[in-house]
Design a protein around this motif. Structure first.
Motif, PDB file in Angstrom:
ATOM      1  N   ARG A  13       0.849  -1.196   0.000  1.00 53.22           N
ATOM      2  CA  ARG A  13       0.000   0.000   0.000  1.00 53.22           C
ATOM      3  C   ARG A  13       0.881   1.241   0.000  1.00 53.22           C
ATOM      4  NH1 ARG A  13      -3.355  -3.484   2.924  1.00 53.22           N
ATOM      5  NH2 ARG A  13      -5.483  -3.492   2.157  1.00 53.22           N
ATOM      6  N   THR A  14       0.585   2.150  -0.926  1.00 48.21           N
ATOM      7  CA  THR A  14       1.212   3.468  -0.921  1.00 48.21           C
ATOM      8  C   THR A  14       0.139   4.461  -0.486  1.00 48.21           C
ATOM      9  OG1 THR A  14       0.661   4.033  -3.218  1.00 48.21           O
ATOM     10  CG2 THR A  14       2.703   2.775  -2.856  1.00 48.21           C
ATOM     11  N   ARG A  15       0.459   5.742  -0.532  1.00 50.30           N
ATOM     12  CA  ARG A  15      -0.537   6.742  -0.136  1.00 50.30           C
ATOM     13  C   ARG A  15      -1.755   6.743  -1.056  1.00 50.30           C
ATOM     14  NH1 ARG A  15       3.483  11.685   0.306  1.00 50.30           N
ATOM     15  NH2 ARG A  15       4.332  10.452  -1.376  1.00 50.30           N
ATOM     16  N   THR A  16      -1.576   6.356  -2.325  1.00 57.40           N
ATOM     17  CA  THR A  16      -2.668   6.461  -3.284  1.00 57.40           C
ATOM     18  C   THR A  16      -3.071   5.140  -3.920  1.00 57.40           C
ATOM     19  OG1 THR A  16      -1.104   6.961  -5.053  1.00 57.40           O
ATOM     20  CG2 THR A  16      -2.077   8.834  -3.888  1.00 57.40           C
ATOM     21  N   GLU A  17      -2.287   4.083  -3.751  1.00 64.25           N
ATOM     22  CA  GLU A  17      -2.546   2.843  -4.473  1.00 64.25           C
ATOM     23  C   GLU A  17      -2.405   1.613  -3.581  1.00 64.25           C
ATOM     24  OE1 GLU A  17      -0.934   4.080  -8.874  1.00 64.25           O
ATOM     25  OE2 GLU A  17       0.486   3.186  -7.491  1.00 64.25           O
ATOM     26  N   THR A  18      -3.046   0.535  -4.026  1.00 65.21           N
ATOM     27  CA  THR A  18      -2.846  -0.790  -3.450  1.00 65.21           C
ATOM     28  C   THR A  18      -2.404  -1.698  -4.586  1.00 65.21           C
ATOM     29  OG1 THR A  18      -4.561  -0.431  -1.786  1.00 65.21           O
ATOM     30  CG2 THR A  18      -3.918  -2.708  -2.226  1.00 65.21           C
ATOM     31  N   ILE A  19      -1.275  -2.374  -4.392  1.00 66.92           N
ATOM     32  CA  ILE A  19      -0.705  -3.240  -5.405  1.00 66.92           C
ATOM     33  C   ILE A  19      -0.649  -4.646  -4.828  1.00 66.92           C
ATOM     34  CG2 ILE A  19       1.256  -3.641  -6.947  1.00 66.92           C
ATOM     35  CD1 ILE A  19       1.033  -0.338  -5.222  1.00 66.92           C
ATOM     36  N   THR A  20      -1.162  -5.623  -5.571  1.00 67.24           N
ATOM     37  CA  THR A  20      -1.141  -7.005  -5.110  1.00 67.24           C
ATOM     38  C   THR A  20      -0.483  -7.894  -6.161  1.00 67.24           C
ATOM     39  OG1 THR A  20      -3.324  -7.512  -6.019  1.00 67.24           O
ATOM     40  CG2 THR A  20      -3.241  -6.714  -3.742  1.00 67.24           C
ATOM     41  N   GLY A  21       0.070  -9.004  -5.706  1.00 67.31           N
ATOM     42  CA  GLY A  21       0.688  -9.970  -6.605  1.00 67.31           C
ATOM     43  C   GLY A  21       0.961 -11.276  -5.879  1.00 67.31           C
ATOM     44  N   ASP A  22       1.437 -12.265  -6.638  1.00 66.38           N
ATOM     45  CA  ASP A  22       1.692 -13.589  -6.083  1.00 66.38           C
ATOM     46  C   ASP A  22       3.058 -13.707  -5.405  1.00 66.38           C
ATOM     47  OD1 ASP A  22      -0.768 -14.459  -7.019  1.00 66.38           O
ATOM     48  OD2 ASP A  22       0.076 -15.182  -8.912  1.00 66.38           O
ATOM     49  N   ARG A  23       4.064 -13.037  -5.966  1.00 66.77           N
ATOM     50  CA  ARG A  23       5.431 -13.104  -5.415  1.00 66.77           C
ATOM     51  C   ARG A  23       6.054 -11.710  -5.510  1.00 66.77           C
ATOM     52  NH1 ARG A  23       5.048 -16.607  -9.319  1.00 66.77           N
ATOM     53  NH2 ARG A  23       6.716 -15.762 -10.612  1.00 66.77           N
ATOM     54  N   GLY A  24       7.056 -11.471  -4.677  1.00 61.99           N
ATOM     55  CA  GLY A  24       7.707 -10.174  -4.736  1.00 61.99           C
ATOM     56  C   GLY A  24       9.101 -10.183  -4.160  1.00 61.99           C
ATOM     57  N   VAL A  25       9.863  -9.173  -4.569  1.00 62.41           N
ATOM     58  CA  VAL A  25      11.198  -8.925  -4.035  1.00 62.41           C
ATOM     59  C   VAL A  25      11.263  -7.443  -3.684  1.00 62.41           C
ATOM     60  CG1 VAL A  25      13.668  -8.895  -4.504  1.00 62.41           C
ATOM     61  CG2 VAL A  25      12.262 -10.723  -5.443  1.00 62.41           C
ATOM     62  N   TYR A  26      11.728  -7.140  -2.476  1.00 62.95           N
ATOM     63  CA  TYR A  26      11.856  -5.755  -2.027  1.00 62.95           C
ATOM     64  C   TYR A  26      13.305  -5.493  -1.648  1.00 62.95           C
ATOM     65  CZ  TYR A  26      11.488  -1.625   0.934  1.00 62.95           C
ATOM     66  OH  TYR A  26      11.667  -0.390   1.491  1.00 62.95           O
ATOM     67  N   VAL A  27      13.852  -4.374  -2.147  1.00 61.00           N
ATOM     68  CA  VAL A  27      15.220  -3.963  -1.819  1.00 61.00           C
ATOM     69  C   VAL A  27      15.125  -2.686  -0.985  1.00 61.00           C
ATOM     70  CG1 VAL A  27      17.460  -3.307  -2.737  1.00 61.00           C
ATOM     71  CG2 VAL A  27      16.076  -4.981  -3.969  1.00 61.00           C
ATOM     72  N   PRO A  28      15.353  -2.770   0.322  1.00 59.25           N
ATOM     73  CA  PRO A  28      15.188  -1.613   1.207  1.00 59.25           C
ATOM     74  C   PRO A  28      16.059  -0.413   0.836  1.00 59.25           C
ATOM     75  CG  PRO A  28      15.368  -3.620   2.501  1.00 59.25           C
ATOM     76  CD  PRO A  28      15.684  -3.979   1.087  1.00 59.25           C
ATOM     77  N   ASP A  29      17.295  -0.639   0.395  1.00 62.05           N
ATOM     78  CA  ASP A  29      18.179   0.479   0.062  1.00 62.05           C
ATOM     79  C   ASP A  29      17.619   1.364  -1.044  1.00 62.05           C
ATOM     80  OD1 ASP A  29      19.987  -0.319   1.987  1.00 62.05           O
ATOM     81  OD2 ASP A  29      21.322  -1.328   0.562  1.00 62.05           O
ATOM     82  N   THR A  30      16.963   0.760  -2.012  1.00 62.35           N
ATOM     83  CA  THR A  30      16.412   1.528  -3.134  1.00 62.35           C
ATOM     84  C   THR A  30      14.942   1.873  -2.951  1.00 62.35           C
ATOM     85  OG1 THR A  30      15.780  -0.451  -4.361  1.00 62.35           O
ATOM     86  CG2 THR A  30      18.006   0.408  -4.748  1.00 62.35           C
TER      87      THR A  30
END
Length: 90
Positions: A13-30
């Protein structure tokens, strides 16, 4: 922590959107997350769907991306003055 891998029904969730998916990768530095598999981006009543998306959590900008041979679909509801919202324009 270098990156975070997520599996299952992922919700961002961002301030304006909700994004959903089956798998994900998050890179905290970027602040960048990439979701793949049955991706939906919802903003208000509008929704676009595809196979993958990139979400920048620093800027709250999400981009639906496609893979060769895949389809992207969407439902966009136009703004309507007098329906509780403000008409935008110049």
């Amino acid at each position: 922590m270098d990156h975070v891998d997520a599996f299952g029904h992922i919700i961002i969730r961002t301030r304006t959107e909700t994004i959903t998916g089956d798998r994900g990768v998050y890179v905290p530095d970027t602040g960048i997350a990439r979701l793949v598999g049955n991706v939906h981006i919802t903003r208000g009543e509008n929704q676009v769907s595809g196979t993958s998306a990139i979400v920048n959590l620093h800027t709250d900008i999400s981009t639906l991306t496609d893979n060769p041979g895949s389809r992207v679909s969407g439902l966009v509801i136009p703004n309507q003055a007098g329906k509780g919202g403000k008409a935008q324009g110049k």
